[in-house]
Design a protein around this motif. Sequence first.
Motif, PDB file in Angstrom:
ATOM      1  N   UNK A  58     -89.931  89.587  14.940  1.00 50.71           N
ATOM      2  CA  UNK A  58     -89.820  90.370  13.713  1.00 50.71           C
ATOM      3  C   UNK A  58     -90.831  89.898  12.666  1.00 50.71           C
ATOM      4  N   UNK A  59     -92.064  90.417  12.732  1.00 57.85           N
ATOM      5  CA  UNK A  59     -93.099  89.968  11.804  1.00 57.85           C
ATOM      6  C   UNK A  59     -92.935  90.600  10.421  1.00 57.85           C
ATOM      7  N   UNK A  60     -93.630  90.020   9.447  1.00 56.53           N
ATOM      8  CA  UNK A  60     -93.714  90.641   8.139  1.00 56.53           C
ATOM      9  C   UNK A  60     -92.656  90.242   7.139  1.00 56.53           C
ATOM     10  N   UNK A  61     -91.984  89.086   7.310  1.00 53.02           N
ATOM     11  CA  UNK A  61     -91.023  88.608   6.317  1.00 53.02           C
ATOM     12  C   UNK A  61     -91.810  88.045   5.144  1.00 53.02           C
ATOM     13  N   UNK A  62     -91.516  88.537   3.948  1.00 50.05           N
ATOM     14  CA  UNK A  62     -92.230  88.124   2.740  1.00 50.05           C
ATOM     15  C   UNK A  62     -91.224  87.596   1.726  1.00 50.05           C
ATOM     16  N   UNK A  63     -91.579  86.475   1.074  1.00 51.15           N
ATOM     17  CA  UNK A  63     -90.788  85.927  -0.034  1.00 51.15           C
ATOM     18  C   UNK A  63     -91.735  85.648  -1.189  1.00 51.15           C
ATOM     19  N   UNK A  64     -91.295  86.048  -2.380  1.00 55.92           N
ATOM     20  CA  UNK A  64     -92.045  85.784  -3.605  1.00 55.92           C
ATOM     21  C   UNK A  64     -91.066  85.172  -4.604  1.00 55.92           C
ATOM     22  N   UNK A  65     -91.263  83.912  -4.929  1.00 56.11           N
ATOM     23  CA  UNK A  65     -90.428  83.209  -5.893  1.00 56.11           C
ATOM     24  C   UNK A  65     -91.106  83.323  -7.259  1.00 56.11           C
ATOM     25  N   UNK A  66     -90.668  84.280  -8.063  1.00 50.37           N
ATOM     26  CA  UNK A  66     -91.276  84.471  -9.369  1.00 50.37           C
ATOM     27  C   UNK A  66     -90.770  83.399 -10.337  1.00 50.37           C
ATOM     28  N   UNK A  67     -91.627  82.971 -11.247  1.00 47.55           N
ATOM     29  CA  UNK A  67     -91.268  81.897 -12.175  1.00 47.55           C
ATOM     30  C   UNK A  67     -90.180  82.324 -13.157  1.00 47.55           C
ATOM     31  N   UNK A  68     -89.892  83.624 -13.263  1.00 50.28           N
ATOM     32  CA  UNK A  68     -88.819  84.061 -14.156  1.00 50.28           C
ATOM     33  C   UNK A  68     -87.441  83.965 -13.506  1.00 50.28           C
ATOM     34  N   UNK A  69     -87.373  83.441 -12.266  1.00 46.59           N
ATOM     35  CA  UNK A  69     -86.099  83.273 -11.583  1.00 46.59           C
ATOM     36  C   UNK A  69     -85.732  84.423 -10.665  1.00 46.59           C
ATOM     37  N   UNK A  70     -86.658  85.325 -10.409  1.00 47.59           N
ATOM     38  CA  UNK A  70     -86.419  86.439  -9.492  1.00 47.59           C
ATOM     39  C   UNK A  70     -87.048  86.112  -8.135  1.00 47.59           C
ATOM     40  N   UNK A  71     -86.278  86.282  -7.084  1.00 41.47           N
ATOM     41  CA  UNK A  71     -86.776  86.141  -5.721  1.00 41.47           C
ATOM     42  C   UNK A  71     -86.915  87.533  -5.134  1.00 41.47           C
ATOM     43  N   UNK A  72     -88.114  87.880  -4.699  1.00 41.91           N
ATOM     44  CA  UNK A  72     -88.374  89.156  -4.032  1.00 41.91           C
ATOM     45  C   UNK A  72     -88.462  88.864  -2.547  1.00 41.91           C
ATOM     46  N   UNK A  73     -87.598  89.512  -1.755  1.00 36.61           N
ATOM     47  CA  UNK A  73     -87.615  89.362  -0.305  1.00 36.61           C
ATOM     48  C   UNK A  73     -87.870  90.736   0.310  1.00 36.61           C
ATOM     49  N   UNK A  74     -88.734  90.768   1.289  1.00 38.88           N
ATOM     50  CA  UNK A  74     -89.050  92.033   1.940  1.00 38.88           C
ATOM     51  C   UNK A  74     -89.459  91.729   3.371  1.00 38.88           C
ATOM     52  N   UNK A  75     -89.484  92.748   4.174  1.00 37.67           N
ATOM     53  CA  UNK A  75     -89.974  92.626   5.535  1.00 37.67           C
ATOM     54  C   UNK A  75     -90.446  93.999   5.979  1.00 37.67           C
ATOM     55  N   UNK A  76     -91.037  94.045   7.138  1.00 41.38           N
ATOM     56  CA  UNK A  76     -91.571  95.303   7.650  1.00 41.38           C
ATOM     57  C   UNK A  76     -90.481  96.201   8.227  1.00 41.38           C
ATOM     58  N   UNK A  77     -89.262  95.712   8.347  1.00 40.44           N
ATOM     59  CA  UNK A  77     -88.209  96.519   8.969  1.00 40.44           C
ATOM     60  C   UNK A  77     -86.958  96.650   8.111  1.00 40.44           C
ATOM     61  N   UNK A  78     -86.876  95.960   6.971  1.00 35.70           N
ATOM     62  CA  UNK A  78     -85.703  96.052   6.103  1.00 35.70           C
ATOM     63  C   UNK A  78     -86.113  96.453   4.693  1.00 35.70           C
ATOM     64  N   UNK A  79     -85.135  96.906   3.924  1.00 29.99           N
ATOM     65  CA  UNK A  79     -85.348  97.238   2.523  1.00 29.99           C
ATOM     66  C   UNK A  79     -85.521  95.954   1.724  1.00 29.99           C
TER      67      UNK A  79
END
Length: 143
Positions: A58-79
């Motif tokens: 399952x490729x394409x898992x993305x995590x972005x830890x924003x300094x404002x305390x928001x974590x953005x998680x995404x992947x190529x197959x999920x919302x």
Amino acid sequence: MISKAALFALLAVWGVGTACNVAPVLAEEASSEDQADHSPAKRSFSNRVWVKSDTGDLPGVIRIFLSDGTLVQDSCWETHRLSQWHMTSDTGFTWNEDGVDISAEIVSVSASDLVLSVKLGGEAVEERYMAAAVPYVCPDMPK
């Protein structure tokens, strides 16, 4: 030819002028209560796009830890998902998914790689990430 009024308007919008000189607050100027939020570990891995490099099928898992305390998680197959996250120690942090707190430790971080030890259930799972290259497009997924 650009008129003087148009040039003045552009300079005002860009903040070039004596009335707009406001210096940002630097992390070193923060109160002692805020120091945990500006730790070197947080600065070294936050505000970067990390793509999981040990993905298996399952490729394409993305995590972005924003300094404002928001974590953005995404992947190529999920919302995508937005969660709150915060540092719990110099290298530890926690985020919440569906009411469950997930703890992790930064094992190592560099400009190109991030290794986390994520506590899932009763065990720690190592997750490896690499800095995302721009542009990045999800690979074709088998149907």
